[in-house]
Write an enzyme that holds these catalytic residues in place. Structure first.
Site, PDB file in Angstrom:
ATOM      1  N   ASP A   1      -2.991  16.426  11.419  1.00  0.00           N
ATOM      2  CA  ASP A   1      -4.546  17.332  11.433  1.00  0.00           C
ATOM      3  C   ASP A   1      -3.910  18.683  11.966  1.00  0.00           C
ATOM      4  OD1 ASP A   1      -7.608  17.294  12.390  1.00  0.00           O
ATOM      5  OD2 ASP A   1      -7.268  16.538  14.367  1.00  0.00           O
TER       6      ASP A   1
ATOM      7  N   ASP B   1      -6.659  21.229  14.915  1.00  0.00           N
ATOM      8  CA  ASP B   1      -6.814  20.680  15.711  1.00  0.00           C
ATOM      9  C   ASP B   1      -6.415  19.691  17.065  1.00  0.00           C
ATOM     10  OD1 ASP B   1      -8.201  23.036  16.526  1.00  0.00           O
ATOM     11  OD2 ASP B   1      -9.890  22.409  14.306  1.00  0.00           O
TER      12      ASP B   1
END
Length: 341
Positions: free
Chosen positions: A17, A19
């Site tokens: 991922d 953020d």
């Protein structure tokens, strides 16, 4: 499974991922870039998979390079690409698809051999589907058009249904909030491709070329990254550098429980035990406030694993544990995993 050697040595590919794991806004998360560069040097292939549909993958890659990510053994996939791949399997080449959202939506559709059409250019065009993704300049007219098209029978694909997204000023409405708004005006329901659905993970793993047992997911959100990894049949590393917190992990339902936990992505470089393994160390002693008593000293990473393994064991045995967020924040501070400020 033993814990000899770093965690990354057990896997050939990483779905990571962005953020809260690699960056927060324009700034890199501490230790993230250095760790990922070292992981690449050790031969780990990485695909960054993001629910953020607004930017094309190239723009995301440029941001990562600006932060200092080096080498070539990595790429970026977005939920817009997952939406385009879904439709490309079902529509004829160059089929007209209404694109609502940031530039990443139209870019992904064109890349997949479809013809993106903006709402301003519809003019009765016979579009067969509409893709709704996040964009900073989405208008009422565009949201209304999504509802009109879906109600008329066009395939409605939502890149994700995240209700919020982090900003430097706090949480803001995410694509899920806008999808929910459209749903108030139509009886139709969208097909969702982003996390926690498996489609984005399947696309990322296809890019890696790895089998499920050789693939690890790293994320900071239990309800999207980790739940999605479980849905796709993949191991996962949950990191406390982003949104979900230690208390959330202690009370996570089984579908949202990770294989491993670490303070941040640098956990890839150290040994780790699966949290639900019989060999995992556990802190089973609960203090009077219903949270684990931490011994003085000791490795913070091992203590973090032990805290969660102990909390899950207590819940499985029917023993109550505290849900007081302030007490769990105190444990985070003691372990040095207080997260973003």
């Amino acid at each position: 499974m033993g814990e000899a050697g770093p965690l990354l040595a057990r896997y050939r590919g990483l779905i990571c991922d962005l953020d809260g794991v690699v960056y927060r806004g324009a700034s890199a998360v501490p230790h993230a870039v250095e760790t990922l560069n070292e992981a690449a040097e050790r031969g780990l292939s990485v695909v960054f998979a993001t629910n953020n549909a607004s930017r094309p993958p190239g723009d995301v890659a440029d941001h990562l390079r600006e932060l200092g990510l080096a080498g070539t053994g990595w790429s970026v996939v977005t939920s817009s690409q997952a939406a385009a791949a879904y439709l490309a399997e079902r529509l004829a080449p160059r089929a007209l698809v209404c694109a609502v959202g940031g530039p990443g939506v139209a870019h992904a559709l064109a890349e997949a051999g479809l013809t993106p059409v903006r709402v301003a250019d519809l003019a009765g065009a016979p579009v067969e589907a509409v893709v709704q993704g996040l964009g900073h300049d989405i208008t009422w007219r565009e949201l209304a058009a999504v509802g009109y098209l879906a109600e008329a029978g066009a395939a409605w694909v939502a890149t994700n249904i995240d209700r919020t997204l982090p900003t430097p000023y706090g949480k803001a409405p995410g694509n899920g909030a806008l999808v929910a708004l459209v749903q108030t005006a139509t009886s139709a329901s969208p097909h969702v491709v982003g996390k926690p659905k498996a489609a984005l993970f399947d696309l990322a793993r296809a890019r890696l070329g790895t089998a499920p047992p050789d693939t690890l997911v790293c994320g900071d959100l239990l309800g999207t990254d980790i739940e999605g990894a479980n849905a796709a049949g993949l191991d996962s590393l949950f990191v406390l550098s982003g949104s979900s917190r230690l208390r959330d992990l202690a009370f996570a339902p089984r579908r949202s429980r990770p294989t491993y936990v670490a303070a941040d992505v640098s956990g890839l470089l150290v040994p780790a035990l699966p949290l639900d393994s019989a060999s995992a160390e556990r802190l089973d002693g609960l203090g009077p406030d219903g949270v684990p008593d931490l011994p003085s000293g000791g490795d913070s990473g091992r203590l973090l694993q032990a805290v969660i393994a102990g909390a899950w064991a207590a819940r499985a045995d029917g023993r109550p544990i505290s849900d007081d967020a302030r007490l769990w924040e105190r444990i985070e501070q003691q372990l040095g995993v207080a997260g973003p400020q």
